[in-house]
Design a protein around this motif. Sequence first.
Motif, PDB file in Angstrom:
ATOM      1  N   UNK A 150       0.974  -1.369  -0.098  1.00  0.00           N
ATOM      2  CA  UNK A 150      -0.078   0.036  -0.013  1.00  0.00           C
ATOM      3  C   UNK A 150       0.937   1.328  -0.120  1.00  0.00           C
ATOM      4  N   UNK A 151       2.092   1.306   0.711  1.00  0.00           N
ATOM      5  CA  UNK A 151       2.703   2.324   0.658  1.00  0.00           C
ATOM      6  C   UNK A 151       3.282   2.702  -0.896  1.00  0.00           C
ATOM      7  N   UNK A 152       3.832   2.019  -1.414  1.00  0.00           N
ATOM      8  CA  UNK A 152       4.263   1.913  -2.886  1.00  0.00           C
ATOM      9  C   UNK A 152       3.041   2.293  -3.748  1.00  0.00           C
ATOM     10  N   UNK A 153       1.991   1.628  -3.802  1.00  0.00           N
ATOM     11  CA  UNK A 153       0.914   2.117  -4.365  1.00  0.00           C
ATOM     12  C   UNK A 153       0.613   3.878  -4.247  1.00  0.00           C
ATOM     13  N   UNK A 154       0.540   4.215  -2.848  1.00  0.00           N
ATOM     14  CA  UNK A 154       0.268   5.596  -2.491  1.00  0.00           C
ATOM     15  C   UNK A 154       1.353   6.452  -3.255  1.00  0.00           C
ATOM     16  N   UNK A 155       2.502   6.137  -3.369  1.00  0.00           N
ATOM     17  CA  UNK A 155       3.672   6.795  -3.952  1.00  0.00           C
ATOM     18  C   UNK A 155       3.325   6.964  -5.493  1.00  0.00           C
ATOM     19  N   UNK A 156       2.975   5.747  -6.129  1.00  0.00           N
ATOM     20  CA  UNK A 156       2.606   5.594  -7.657  1.00  0.00           C
ATOM     21  C   UNK A 156       1.452   6.502  -7.769  1.00  0.00           C
ATOM     22  N   UNK A 157       0.430   6.389  -7.034  1.00  0.00           N
ATOM     23  CA  UNK A 157      -0.611   7.280  -7.221  1.00  0.00           C
ATOM     24  C   UNK A 157      -0.449   8.791  -7.341  1.00  0.00           C
ATOM     25  N   UNK A 158       0.504   9.295  -6.331  1.00  0.00           N
ATOM     26  CA  UNK A 158       0.917  10.718  -6.157  1.00  0.00           C
ATOM     27  C   UNK A 158       1.489  11.183  -7.663  1.00  0.00           C
ATOM     28  N   UNK A 159       2.351  10.024  -7.970  1.00  0.00           N
ATOM     29  CA  UNK A 159       3.049  10.458  -9.501  1.00  0.00           C
ATOM     30  C   UNK A 159       2.167  10.492 -10.471  1.00  0.00           C
ATOM     31  N   UNK A 160       1.101   9.638 -10.781  1.00  0.00           N
ATOM     32  CA  UNK A 160       0.134   9.847 -11.661  1.00  0.00           C
ATOM     33  C   UNK A 160      -0.891  10.907 -11.519  1.00  0.00           C
TER      34      UNK A 160
END
Length: 221
Positions: A150-160
Motif C-alpha cells: 500500500x505505501x508503494x501504491x500511494x507513492x505511484x498514485x501521487x506520481x500519476x
Amino acid sequence: MKDLGEHPQTTTLSERAYGMVRESLRCGVYKPGEKITHRAIASQLGVSVTPVREAITRLVSEKSLSMPAPKTIIAPSLGQSDLDEITKIRVKLEGWAAELAAENASATFIRDLEHLHLVYCTHRRAHDTRAKIEANAKFHFALYAQSKAPKLLAIIDNLWVTIGPTLGLLANRGFEDNDGERFHEAAISALKARNTAAVQAAIVNDILTARLKILQILKPE
C-alpha cells in the motif's frame, strides 16, 4: 477508483471534492496549466464553495495543484526535465509494483485484469478519449494494487496525479496506435506465464513509449 456515489455516507463534502479533483487529475481530465475554479467544482458537486476551498487548499499543499497567484489554481504542467525525472521514478516503482503483482497474481485476478483491458480496448476503438484514459488508469492501478504494497501504491498514485494532465495530452493529439493494447496484453501474457521479469518489462516499455510521445508535444524549456 470510485465514483462520487460510491463514497460512504461518512465522507465529508471536503473529502468528496478532494477525491473528485484528485481523480480528475490522475485520469487526465484537466489539461496541463488549466485553470480550476472553486465555483465550477462546487457546481459539479452541488455543494457550497467552502468545502471545495478546503479541498483545493489541501491539494495545493500536497503540490498536486499550484497557485501562482491568489485565487488562481492550475493543474500541473511539466517541462522535459520534470518528465524525465518522473519517468525515471515511475520506471523503478511501477516496474517493481508489477513484479510484486506477478508474484501474487491468481487466476481470478488475471481474468479481472483481462476484463479491464477489454474495457480499455472498447473505449479506445470507440475514440472515447476520457473513458479510455480512465480505463487505462484502472488497468494499471488494479495491477499495482496486486503488489500488496500500500505505501508503494500511494507513492505511484501521487506520481500519476502529477503527470496525469500531461498523459491526457496523448489521447487528444492523434496518437491512434495500439501501443497501450500491446503492452497490456504483454503484461497479461507474462502474468499467465508467471514471468515476473516480463511483466515488469511490459510496464516499463509502456512508460518509456509514452515518454517519447509526450516529448513530441511538449514545448522546449
